[in-house]
Motif scaffolding. Structure first.
Motif, PDB file in Angstrom:
ATOM      1  N   LEU A  97       0.836  -1.196   0.000  1.00 13.03           N
ATOM      2  CA  LEU A  97       0.000   0.000   0.000  1.00 13.03           C
ATOM      3  C   LEU A  97       0.873   1.248   0.000  1.00 13.03           C
ATOM      4  O   LEU A  97       0.574   2.216  -0.715  1.00 13.03           O
ATOM      5  CB  LEU A  97      -0.931  -0.004   1.212  1.00 13.03           C
ATOM      6  CG  LEU A  97      -1.899   1.166   1.328  1.00 13.03           C
ATOM      7  CD1 LEU A  97      -2.835   1.209   0.124  1.00 13.03           C
ATOM      8  CD2 LEU A  97      -2.696   1.059   2.615  1.00 13.03           C
ATOM      9  N   ALA A  98       1.951   1.240   0.762  1.00 13.82           N
ATOM     10  CA  ALA A  98       2.870   2.384   0.776  1.00 13.82           C
ATOM     11  C   ALA A  98       3.491   2.594  -0.607  1.00 13.82           C
ATOM     12  O   ALA A  98       3.617   3.736  -1.068  1.00 13.82           O
ATOM     13  CB  ALA A  98       3.957   2.168   1.820  1.00 13.82           C
ATOM     14  N   LEU A  99       3.861   1.498  -1.271  1.00 10.88           N
ATOM     15  CA  LEU A  99       4.413   1.596  -2.624  1.00 10.88           C
ATOM     16  C   LEU A  99       3.380   2.165  -3.589  1.00 10.88           C
ATOM     17  O   LEU A  99       3.688   3.031  -4.419  1.00 10.88           O
ATOM     18  CB  LEU A  99       4.884   0.216  -3.098  1.00 10.88           C
ATOM     19  CG  LEU A  99       5.408   0.138  -4.520  1.00 10.88           C
ATOM     20  CD1 LEU A  99       6.742   0.872  -4.628  1.00 10.88           C
ATOM     21  CD2 LEU A  99       5.546  -1.297  -4.961  1.00 10.88           C
ATOM     22  N   TRP A 100       2.155   1.684  -3.472  1.00 13.63           N
ATOM     23  CA  TRP A 100       1.064   2.140  -4.333  1.00 13.63           C
ATOM     24  C   TRP A 100       0.836   3.639  -4.146  1.00 13.63           C
ATOM     25  O   TRP A 100       0.731   4.395  -5.110  1.00 13.63           O
ATOM     26  CB  TRP A 100      -0.193   1.355  -3.973  1.00 13.63           C
ATOM     27  CG  TRP A 100      -1.383   1.562  -4.859  1.00 13.63           C
ATOM     28  CD1 TRP A 100      -1.486   2.319  -5.981  1.00 13.63           C
ATOM     29  CD2 TRP A 100      -2.670   0.979  -4.675  1.00 13.63           C
ATOM     30  NE1 TRP A 100      -2.736   2.244  -6.511  1.00 13.63           N
ATOM     31  CE2 TRP A 100      -3.495   1.428  -5.719  1.00 13.63           C
ATOM     32  CE3 TRP A 100      -3.211   0.135  -3.724  1.00 13.63           C
ATOM     33  CZ2 TRP A 100      -4.823   1.052  -5.843  1.00 13.63           C
ATOM     34  CZ3 TRP A 100      -4.535  -0.249  -3.851  1.00 13.63           C
ATOM     35  CH2 TRP A 100      -5.327   0.206  -4.893  1.00 13.63           C
ATOM     36  N   ILE A 101       0.796   4.086  -2.903  1.00 16.31           N
ATOM     37  CA  ILE A 101       0.592   5.512  -2.625  1.00 16.31           C
ATOM     38  C   ILE A 101       1.763   6.325  -3.141  1.00 16.31           C
ATOM     39  O   ILE A 101       1.584   7.405  -3.719  1.00 16.31           O
ATOM     40  CB  ILE A 101       0.378   5.725  -1.108  1.00 16.31           C
ATOM     41  CG1 ILE A 101      -0.976   5.145  -0.702  1.00 16.31           C
ATOM     42  CG2 ILE A 101       0.466   7.202  -0.747  1.00 16.31           C
ATOM     43  CD1 ILE A 101      -1.192   5.082   0.790  1.00 16.31           C
ATOM     44  N   PRO A 140      -5.357  -5.880  -6.746  1.00 16.12           N
ATOM     45  CA  PRO A 140      -5.457  -7.314  -6.455  1.00 16.12           C
ATOM     46  C   PRO A 140      -4.334  -7.836  -5.551  1.00 16.12           C
ATOM     47  O   PRO A 140      -4.573  -8.704  -4.699  1.00 16.12           O
ATOM     48  CB  PRO A 140      -5.385  -7.987  -7.830  1.00 16.12           C
ATOM     49  CG  PRO A 140      -5.689  -6.939  -8.813  1.00 16.12           C
ATOM     50  CD  PRO A 140      -5.283  -5.643  -8.187  1.00 16.12           C
ATOM     51  N   VAL A 141      -3.130  -7.309  -5.719  1.00 14.31           N
ATOM     52  CA  VAL A 141      -2.023  -7.758  -4.864  1.00 14.31           C
ATOM     53  C   VAL A 141      -2.276  -7.320  -3.426  1.00 14.31           C
ATOM     54  O   VAL A 141      -2.089  -8.097  -2.480  1.00 14.31           O
ATOM     55  CB  VAL A 141      -0.667  -7.223  -5.388  1.00 14.31           C
ATOM     56  CG1 VAL A 141       0.450  -7.548  -4.431  1.00 14.31           C
ATOM     57  CG2 VAL A 141      -0.380  -7.798  -6.765  1.00 14.31           C
ATOM     58  N   TYR A 142      -2.757  -6.085  -3.247  1.00 19.05           N
ATOM     59  CA  TYR A 142      -3.073  -5.598  -1.897  1.00 19.05           C
ATOM     60  C   TYR A 142      -4.207  -6.425  -1.289  1.00 19.05           C
ATOM     61  O   TYR A 142      -4.132  -6.830  -0.127  1.00 19.05           O
ATOM     62  CB  TYR A 142      -3.459  -4.120  -1.944  1.00 19.05           C
ATOM     63  CG  TYR A 142      -3.840  -3.562  -0.615  1.00 19.05           C
ATOM     64  CD1 TYR A 142      -2.890  -3.373   0.374  1.00 19.05           C
ATOM     65  CD2 TYR A 142      -5.166  -3.235  -0.325  1.00 19.05           C
ATOM     66  CE1 TYR A 142      -3.242  -2.870   1.620  1.00 19.05           C
ATOM     67  CE2 TYR A 142      -5.523  -2.735   0.903  1.00 19.05           C
ATOM     68  CZ  TYR A 142      -4.554  -2.551   1.871  1.00 19.05           C
ATOM     69  OH  TYR A 142      -4.915  -2.060   3.100  1.00 19.05           O
ATOM     70  N   HIS A 183       3.075  10.016  -9.776  1.00 22.21           N
ATOM     71  CA  HIS A 183       2.281  10.243 -10.985  1.00 22.21           C
ATOM     72  C   HIS A 183       1.618  11.627 -10.939  1.00 22.21           C
ATOM     73  O   HIS A 183       1.601  12.344 -11.947  1.00 22.21           O
ATOM     74  CB  HIS A 183       1.234   9.154 -11.153  1.00 22.21           C
ATOM     75  CG  HIS A 183       0.318   9.380 -12.307  1.00 22.21           C
ATOM     76  ND1 HIS A 183       0.742   9.339 -13.620  1.00 22.21           N
ATOM     77  CD2 HIS A 183      -1.005   9.668 -12.354  1.00 22.21           C
ATOM     78  CE1 HIS A 183      -0.269   9.589 -14.410  1.00 22.21           C
ATOM     79  NE2 HIS A 183      -1.348   9.796 -13.669  1.00 22.21           N
ATOM     80  N   ARG A 184       1.053  11.987  -9.780  1.00 24.51           N
ATOM     81  CA  ARG A 184       0.413  13.298  -9.658  1.00 24.51           C
ATOM     82  C   ARG A 184       1.420  14.429  -9.838  1.00 24.51           C
ATOM     83  O   ARG A 184       1.129  15.438 -10.488  1.00 24.51           O
ATOM     84  CB  ARG A 184      -0.275  13.421  -8.296  1.00 24.51           C
ATOM     85  CG  ARG A 184      -1.758  13.222  -8.421  1.00 24.51           C
ATOM     86  CD  ARG A 184      -2.497  13.560  -7.159  1.00 24.51           C
ATOM     87  NE  ARG A 184      -3.029  12.301  -6.653  1.00 24.51           N
ATOM     88  CZ  ARG A 184      -2.702  11.726  -5.517  1.00 24.51           C
ATOM     89  NH1 ARG A 184      -1.860  12.307  -4.709  1.00 24.51           N
ATOM     90  NH2 ARG A 184      -3.216  10.588  -5.157  1.00 24.51           N
ATOM     91  N   GLU A 201      -0.995   1.322 -12.715  1.00 25.55           N
ATOM     92  CA  GLU A 201      -2.161   0.515 -13.033  1.00 25.55           C
ATOM     93  C   GLU A 201      -2.848   0.032 -11.765  1.00 25.55           C
ATOM     94  O   GLU A 201      -2.250  -0.675 -10.965  1.00 25.55           O
ATOM     95  CB  GLU A 201      -1.750  -0.699 -13.872  1.00 25.55           C
ATOM     96  CG  GLU A 201      -1.413  -0.373 -15.292  1.00 25.55           C
ATOM     97  CD  GLU A 201      -2.645   0.027 -16.088  1.00 25.55           C
ATOM     98  OE1 GLU A 201      -3.721  -0.563 -15.896  1.00 25.55           O
ATOM     99  OE2 GLU A 201      -2.510   0.950 -16.891  1.00 25.55           O
ATOM    100  N   ILE A 202      -4.114   0.420 -11.599  1.00 24.70           N
ATOM    101  CA  ILE A 202      -4.871  -0.051 -10.442  1.00 24.70           C
ATOM    102  C   ILE A 202      -5.114  -1.552 -10.552  1.00 24.70           C
ATOM    103  O   ILE A 202      -5.232  -2.248  -9.558  1.00 24.70           O
ATOM    104  CB  ILE A 202      -6.184   0.728 -10.282  1.00 24.70           C
ATOM    105  CG1 ILE A 202      -6.770   0.475  -8.895  1.00 24.70           C
ATOM    106  CG2 ILE A 202      -7.176   0.347 -11.362  1.00 24.70           C
ATOM    107  CD1 ILE A 202      -7.901   1.395  -8.533  1.00 24.70           C
ATOM    108  N   SER A 203      -5.122  -2.052 -11.786  1.00 31.38           N
ATOM    109  CA  SER A 203      -5.355  -3.488 -11.979  1.00 31.38           C
ATOM    110  C   SER A 203      -4.183  -4.322 -11.462  1.00 31.38           C
ATOM    111  O   SER A 203      -4.334  -5.512 -11.241  1.00 31.38           O
ATOM    112  CB  SER A 203      -5.601  -3.796 -13.461  1.00 31.38           C
ATOM    113  OG  SER A 203      -4.463  -3.445 -14.218  1.00 31.38           O
TER     114      SER A 203
END
Length: 129
Positions: free
Chosen positions: A19-23, A52-54, A29-30, A46-48
């Motif tokens: 989750l930290a990596l995703w954020i 799913p991994v999270y 990106h922003r 990619e949210i895809s």
């Protein structure tokens, strides 16, 4: 029981790191979008991939925690049954003179309170492991 609990905490740690990596990727990106505009959309995370991994990490944590609790509960029940069987074995082999000297109410009260304490102590001990 302890290894399943460790696996659950490993899954939780993995999900937290993911989750930290995703954020972090979303933040990058922003920032790129603010700097380069629409050209940064090509590098959007990619949210895809992340979702799913999270979800898998969270599901693994829940699954291993439930399995760990089942194993610990089963172990507590087996230990309690074993202790009860030993107590009853010793009680049934006690000399008759002991039964004549000891009131039956005291025996019943003592056995029920002692076994209750053992049951509660076992569950608390395994809960904190």
């Amino acid at each position: 029981g302890a290894s399943l609990c460790m696996l659950a905490y490993c899954c939780m740690g993995f999900a937290d790191r993911w989750l930290a990596l995703w954020i972090s990727e979303q933040r990058k990106h922003r920032e790129a979008q603010d700097e380069y505009g629409d050209a940064a959309n090509a590098t959007a995370p990619e949210i895809s991939l992340y979702a799913p991994v999270y979800a898998g990490g969270c599901l693994g944590m829940v699954l291993f925690m439930i399995l760990s609790m089942c194993v610990v509960t089963r172990g507590c029940v087996r230990a309690s049954k074993h202790i009860h069987d030993e107590v009853m074995e010793n009680l049934l082999h006690a000399p008759c003179s002991w039964f004549q000297e000891t009131p039956s109410g005291r025996i019943i009260s003592r056995l029920s309170s002692d076994l209750g304490v053992v049951d509660n102590s076992l569950s608390l001990f395994y809960e904190h492991c």
